[in-house]
Design a protein around this motif. Structure first.
Motif, PDB file in Angstrom:
ATOM      1  N   ARG A   1     -10.369   7.383  -5.142  1.00 44.45           N
ATOM      2  CA  ARG A   1      -9.516   8.507  -5.668  1.00 44.45           C
ATOM      3  C   ARG A   1     -10.019   9.879  -5.024  1.00 44.45           C
ATOM      4  O   ARG A   1     -11.371   9.965  -5.208  1.00 44.45           O
ATOM      5  CB  ARG A   1      -9.704   8.497  -7.110  1.00 44.45           C
TER       6      ARG A   1
ATOM      7  N   GLU B   1      -4.151   5.519  -4.790  1.00 46.97           N
ATOM      8  CA  GLU B   1      -3.282   6.268  -5.591  1.00 46.97           C
ATOM      9  C   GLU B   1      -2.000   6.793  -4.937  1.00 46.97           C
ATOM     10  O   GLU B   1      -1.159   7.043  -5.211  1.00 46.97           O
ATOM     11  CB  GLU B   1      -3.739   7.429  -6.389  1.00 46.97           C
TER      12      GLU B   1
ATOM     13  N   PHE C   1       1.146   4.185  -4.993  1.00 45.39           N
ATOM     14  CA  PHE C   1       1.690   4.254  -6.346  1.00 45.39           C
ATOM     15  C   PHE C   1       3.270   4.394  -6.070  1.00 45.39           C
ATOM     16  O   PHE C   1       4.241   3.630  -6.846  1.00 45.39           O
ATOM     17  CB  PHE C   1       1.289   5.081  -7.553  1.00 45.39           C
TER      18      PHE C   1
ATOM     19  N   THR D   1       1.500   1.227 -10.373  1.00 43.69           N
ATOM     20  CA  THR D   1       0.571   2.040 -10.648  1.00 43.69           C
ATOM     21  C   THR D   1      -0.971   1.470 -11.032  1.00 43.69           C
ATOM     22  O   THR D   1      -1.939   1.903 -11.548  1.00 43.69           O
ATOM     23  CB  THR D   1       0.930   3.176 -11.720  1.00 43.69           C
TER      24      THR D   1
ATOM     25  N   TYR E   1      -3.948   0.481 -10.517  1.00 46.15           N
ATOM     26  CA  TYR E   1      -4.850   1.138  -9.385  1.00 46.15           C
ATOM     27  C   TYR E   1      -5.923  -0.208  -8.628  1.00 46.15           C
ATOM     28  O   TYR E   1      -6.024  -0.288  -7.647  1.00 46.15           O
ATOM     29  CB  TYR E   1      -6.037   1.851 -10.038  1.00 46.15           C
TER      30      TYR E   1
END
Length: 412
Positions: free
Chosen positions: A16, A183, A186, A241, A243
């Protein structure tokens, strides 16, 4: 096991917010003015390109932008990038996107310092001895180009016979760094996710199907990555989504193509060569979708010519409990095809790829004109063999095709 050299100079910044380090990582390459290469509008519209340019500017690095990379990238934008890069004294490339963008940036990086036509590298007339540094911000996983020294470009000088060629270098075109933030994936569609997973699996299988023996560790690495991808892909398709699913898929995609699963053995790459001709002649075909059709057809052929490694894969990956190698190999093909079609919803034939009447004779002729009279290392394929593999892709139900092949082989 064969002797080998494994060199992976790429720095991976994973997780991230990793893209926030793009300025610092670019600075460490020594570049002072970079070309940001990207595709259509997604990276621009969501503000990523502007954030990257700002990060570069903050650390004192100038940049200019080269948008417009298309899937199955051709030489037109490469020539334009080389022209602009020389005129503006670019000394680094930053690819923001997936494999097509990264491959375009690599070709430009090799072409700018070269005095001749960059296509000389792809046609075998010259070798890459110098290239500008390339950095990557990965937004579409699958190609593994963020960790490899390879680039694939289609030559369009003769538009009637486009040539899609893979240039492979040991290290000089390997990116200096790759920023991977799961991310960013996504918003990928289920289709884009699935074709990426097929591409990753194919990179592993091209290395797995080898004539080299005594590579137990490398085999197990390959099998483990395949198992992980097959486990994680349905999770990402069910919840885009998720992760951890996205993270595991991206890392597996990088490891699939950075050379790790090829250590100590000769690699095959016939299936990629077969697919490159399809997406060169029919550029609407996504590379991963083409591979989802090619690989089961190639494996069907091999089940009747050299089944042992396919049988091993099936016993370890799909728990196939059949002693006869040929029968086990045939069952392995059926299991892999079922995963591609039922789980990943990939096509299973030329027709499913949107190609109603493929020109198999021309595909075969183009393939061997580009790659020589024989291709592949696991089993040397001549034109009659590759034509038969292309013909296997005509069937909407390749199980029927496999049965027909069995009858043919038995007659021979």
């Amino acid at each position: 096991m064969d002797n080998f050299t494994f060199y992976s100079p790429t720095l991976y910044e994973f997780g991230r917010g990793a893209e926030e380090k793009v300025g610092m990582l670019t600075f460490l390459t020594g570049a002072s003015k970079v070309m940001i290469v990207y595709g259509r509008n997604y990276a621009k519209n969501n503000g990523l390109i502007d954030r990257i340019a700002s990060s570069l500017n903050t650390i004192g690095i100038d940049s200019l932008q080269l948008p417009g990379v298309q899937p199955n990238p051709d030489d037109k934008l490469v020539y334009e990038g080389i022209r602009i890069g020389r005129a503006k004294h670019i000394d680094g490339l930053l690819a923001v996107g997936g494999g097509s963008v990264i491959d375009t940036a690599k070709a430009i990086a090799a072409g700018i310092p070269y005095k001749g036509d960059f296509w000389d590298f792809f046609s075998g007339k010259a070798q890459v001895t110098e290239a500008l540094p390339v950095g990557v911000v990965l937004t579409i996983p699958g190609s593994g180009s963020e960790g490899s020294g390879n680039t694939v470009i289609t030559h369009t000088k003769d538009e009637n016979t486009p040539r899609k060629i893979s240039l492979r270098t040991d290290s000089i075109l390997k990116p200096r760094f790759a920023i991977i933030n799961p991310e960013m994936t996504f918003t990928l569609s289920a289709y884009r996710t699935a074709v990426g997973v097929v591409d990753m699996m194919s990179h592993i299988l091209e290395r797995y199907f080898s004539i080299t023996t005594g590579v137990g560790v490398t085999d197990r690495l390959a099998e483990g990555l395949l198992m992980a991808l097959m486990d994680e892909a349905p999770k990402a398709l069910a919840d885009p989504t998720d992760y951890n699913a996205r993270a595991n898929i991206e890392w597996a995609g990088t490891l699939a193509h950075n050379g790790l699963t090829g250590c100590g053995r000769r690699e095959d790459w016939a299936s990629h060569a077969l697919e490159h001709e399809i997406s060169a002649m029919y550029p609407e075909v996504a590379h991963g979708a083409g591979l989802a059709v090619v690989f089961p057809a190639w494996m069907t052929f091999m089940a009747h010519h050299k089944p042992s490694k396919i049988a091993q894969l099936g016993r370890r990956l799909f728990n196939i409990d059949i002693k006869d190698d040929r029968s086990a190999a045939i069952e392995t093909v059926a299991s892999l095809r079922a995963y591609f079609t039922a789980v990943l919803h990939m096509p299973d034939s030329f027709k499913a790829l949107g190609i109603a009447n493929p020109d198999i004779k021309q595909l075969t002729a183009n393939l061997h004109a580009n790659k020589g009279p024989e291709i592949g290392e696991y089993y040397r394929l001549r034109p009659a063999d590759t034509e038969q593999i292309y013909t296997l892709m005509l069937a909407s139900d390749q199980q029927d095709a496999a049965q027909e092949t069995s009858k043919t082989m038995a007659a021979e």
